[in-house]
Design a protein around this motif. Sequence first.
Motif, PDB file in Angstrom:
ATOM      1  N   VAL A 229      40.143  33.801  33.410  1.00 37.54           N
ATOM      2  CA  VAL A 229      39.429  34.887  32.752  1.00 37.54           C
ATOM      3  C   VAL A 229      37.998  34.925  33.282  1.00 37.54           C
ATOM      4  CG1 VAL A 229      38.507  35.729  30.551  1.00 37.54           C
ATOM      5  CG2 VAL A 229      40.821  34.752  30.655  1.00 37.54           C
ATOM      6  N   ALA A 230      37.571  36.095  33.738  1.00 37.46           N
ATOM      7  CA  ALA A 230      36.192  36.286  34.196  1.00 37.46           C
ATOM      8  C   ALA A 230      35.392  36.877  33.031  1.00 37.46           C
ATOM      9  CB  ALA A 230      36.152  37.213  35.401  1.00 37.46           C
ATOM     10  N   ARG A 231      34.546  36.064  32.432  1.00 37.80           N
ATOM     11  CA  ARG A 231      33.863  36.468  31.199  1.00 37.80           C
ATOM     12  C   ARG A 231      32.927  37.660  31.385  1.00 37.80           C
ATOM     13  NH1 ARG A 231      31.893  30.487  29.331  1.00 37.80           N
ATOM     14  NH2 ARG A 231      33.957  29.594  28.876  1.00 37.80           N
ATOM     15  N   ASP A 232      32.393  37.829  32.603  1.00 34.56           N
ATOM     16  CA  ASP A 232      31.435  38.906  32.845  1.00 34.56           C
ATOM     17  C   ASP A 232      32.065  40.058  33.620  1.00 34.56           C
ATOM     18  OD1 ASP A 232      29.447  37.351  31.601  1.00 34.56           O
ATOM     19  OD2 ASP A 232      29.021  36.298  33.475  1.00 34.56           O
ATOM     20  N   ASP A 233      33.367  40.190  33.497  1.00 37.22           N
ATOM     21  CA  ASP A 233      34.106  41.225  34.213  1.00 37.22           C
ATOM     22  C   ASP A 233      33.809  42.595  33.611  1.00 37.22           C
ATOM     23  OD1 ASP A 233      35.987  42.733  35.600  1.00 37.22           O
ATOM     24  OD2 ASP A 233      37.494  41.163  35.532  1.00 37.22           O
ATOM     25  N   ASN A 234      33.383  43.529  34.447  1.00 37.90           N
ATOM     26  CA  ASN A 234      33.140  44.899  34.001  1.00 37.90           C
ATOM     27  C   ASN A 234      34.186  45.871  34.536  1.00 37.90           C
ATOM     28  OD1 ASN A 234      30.751  44.329  32.527  1.00 37.90           O
ATOM     29  ND2 ASN A 234      29.571  44.302  34.426  1.00 37.90           N
ATOM     30  N   ALA A 235      35.228  45.335  35.161  1.00 33.49           N
ATOM     31  CA  ALA A 235      36.319  46.179  35.657  1.00 33.49           C
ATOM     32  C   ALA A 235      37.520  46.071  34.720  1.00 33.49           C
ATOM     33  CB  ALA A 235      36.703  45.774  37.074  1.00 33.49           C
ATOM     34  N   ILE A 236      38.013  44.841  34.509  1.00 31.16           N
ATOM     35  CA  ILE A 236      39.038  44.589  33.494  1.00 31.16           C
ATOM     36  C   ILE A 236      38.335  43.907  32.323  1.00 31.16           C
ATOM     37  CG2 ILE A 236      41.204  43.438  32.945  1.00 31.16           C
ATOM     38  CD1 ILE A 236      41.883  43.387  35.884  1.00 31.16           C
ATOM     39  N   PRO A 237      38.461  44.444  31.120  1.00 30.04           N
ATOM     40  CA  PRO A 237      37.775  43.810  29.983  1.00 30.04           C
ATOM     41  C   PRO A 237      38.235  42.359  29.790  1.00 30.04           C
ATOM     42  CG  PRO A 237      38.592  45.985  29.390  1.00 30.04           C
ATOM     43  CD  PRO A 237      39.184  45.658  30.731  1.00 30.04           C
ATOM     44  N   PRO A 238      37.313  41.424  29.618  1.00 28.07           N
ATOM     45  CA  PRO A 238      37.704  40.034  29.355  1.00 28.07           C
ATOM     46  C   PRO A 238      38.642  39.901  28.160  1.00 28.07           C
ATOM     47  CG  PRO A 238      35.362  40.158  29.845  1.00 28.07           C
ATOM     48  CD  PRO A 238      35.847  41.571  29.721  1.00 28.07           C
ATOM     49  N   GLU A 239      38.475  40.772  27.151  1.00 28.29           N
ATOM     50  CA  GLU A 239      39.372  40.727  25.995  1.00 28.29           C
ATOM     51  C   GLU A 239      40.819  40.998  26.422  1.00 28.29           C
ATOM     52  OE1 GLU A 239      35.414  42.517  24.597  1.00 28.29           O
ATOM     53  OE2 GLU A 239      36.740  42.685  26.333  1.00 28.29           O
ATOM     54  N   ALA A 240      40.983  41.940  27.345  1.00 31.05           N
ATOM     55  CA  ALA A 240      42.323  42.257  27.843  1.00 31.05           C
ATOM     56  C   ALA A 240      42.874  41.106  28.679  1.00 31.05           C
ATOM     57  CB  ALA A 240      42.277  43.543  28.669  1.00 31.05           C
ATOM     58  N   ILE A 255      35.529  31.380  33.236  1.00 28.53           N
ATOM     59  CA  ILE A 255      34.284  31.096  33.948  1.00 28.53           C
ATOM     60  C   ILE A 255      33.338  32.286  33.814  1.00 28.53           C
ATOM     61  CG2 ILE A 255      35.427  29.585  35.617  1.00 28.53           C
ATOM     62  CD1 ILE A 255      35.099  31.828  37.693  1.00 28.53           C
ATOM     63  N   ARG A 256      32.055  32.029  33.987  1.00 30.98           N
ATOM     64  CA  ARG A 256      31.057  33.094  33.992  1.00 30.98           C
ATOM     65  C   ARG A 256      31.106  33.743  35.370  1.00 30.98           C
ATOM     66  NH1 ARG A 256      28.729  33.984  28.957  1.00 30.98           N
ATOM     67  NH2 ARG A 256      27.732  35.561  30.223  1.00 30.98           N
ATOM     68  N   SER A 257      31.786  34.849  35.463  1.00 36.08           N
ATOM     69  CA  SER A 257      31.985  35.486  36.759  1.00 36.08           C
ATOM     70  C   SER A 257      32.176  36.975  36.592  1.00 36.08           C
ATOM     71  CB  SER A 257      33.223  34.891  37.455  1.00 36.08           C
ATOM     72  OG  SER A 257      33.514  35.585  38.662  1.00 36.08           O
ATOM     73  N   SER A 258      31.830  37.706  37.641  1.00 32.72           N
ATOM     74  CA  SER A 258      32.164  39.121  37.721  1.00 32.72           C
ATOM     75  C   SER A 258      33.645  39.250  38.041  1.00 32.72           C
ATOM     76  CB  SER A 258      31.330  39.798  38.808  1.00 32.72           C
ATOM     77  OG  SER A 258      31.797  39.403  40.099  1.00 32.72           O
ATOM     78  N   HIS A 259      34.074  40.459  38.338  1.00 31.55           N
ATOM     79  CA  HIS A 259      35.490  40.710  38.631  1.00 31.55           C
ATOM     80  C   HIS A 259      35.960  39.974  39.882  1.00 31.55           C
ATOM     81  CE1 HIS A 259      39.228  42.821  38.283  1.00 31.55           C
ATOM     82  NE2 HIS A 259      39.101  43.421  39.448  1.00 31.55           N
TER      83      HIS A 259
END
Length: 280
Positions: A229-240, A255-259
Amino acid sequence: MNAQRFTQQNVCRLGLLYALWALMAVSVTPSQAVASEDAWNTGCRRKPTIVLVHGAFADASGWADVIKRLQRQGYTAYAFANPLRSISGDAEYLRYFLGTLTGPIVLVGHSYGGAIITNAATGNANVKALVYIAAYALDEGETISEANTLGGGHSELSEHLILRPFPGGGTTDADAYVDPAFFQELFAADIRDKDAAVAAASQRPAAASVFDEPSGPPAWKAIPSWYMVARDDNAIPPEAERFMARRARARTVEIRSSHVAMISHPEAVTELIFKAVGCR
């Protein structure tokens, strides 16, 4: 006489204790038993082939740093060229590619690539593990658009797509690109500005129709899965992402990561692959 009997009795007891200790030393605890089952490639007698599947708006080069780390450990790795035309067609393309490989396989999918490994691995006995990197682990009949709302999440990605016609697309389909002005924010917020600019300029489009195509029977129902799970993902919501990981009963890390975790955190992605492999 009593002293002799005492000594003999204690020698016997000590022998019994040592025997029990030795048995305990080689016994497998429940947690070790699970780990042993996970390590299907016991002792690395034959290392699996790692097949890496990229997603939309990207290409196989995004796996470069992961591949270098895998190769240093002696693994054969392939970065599959995902056509990005349809879930069913791309999965069939991957299925044919996998058919050219022998021995055990670990499939790794990023983003839309997760939807492809979910479909392509079904029924393939050589695929021993699935690894999802901020990816779509779709259920049967589910679409990518629907998956983005799982867990109450929301993605702004669809609001920043540029559509361009392609031959055969007619009036019902088009090539979808992420607007370069929003590419870094939505897709690659934790990589260098100049690298994000190059990625935005060189992105490969996906057919817009892929986002509303129902997925087939999911391989994760039968094949052990891992999920990042990428916590800072702005493409696929981390919740999803969390929802899909739980549903697939995947062994999950966050992890603290982008997509694009495989670019910004290749060491963490490679480590998760090693865990799925069960040996180095």
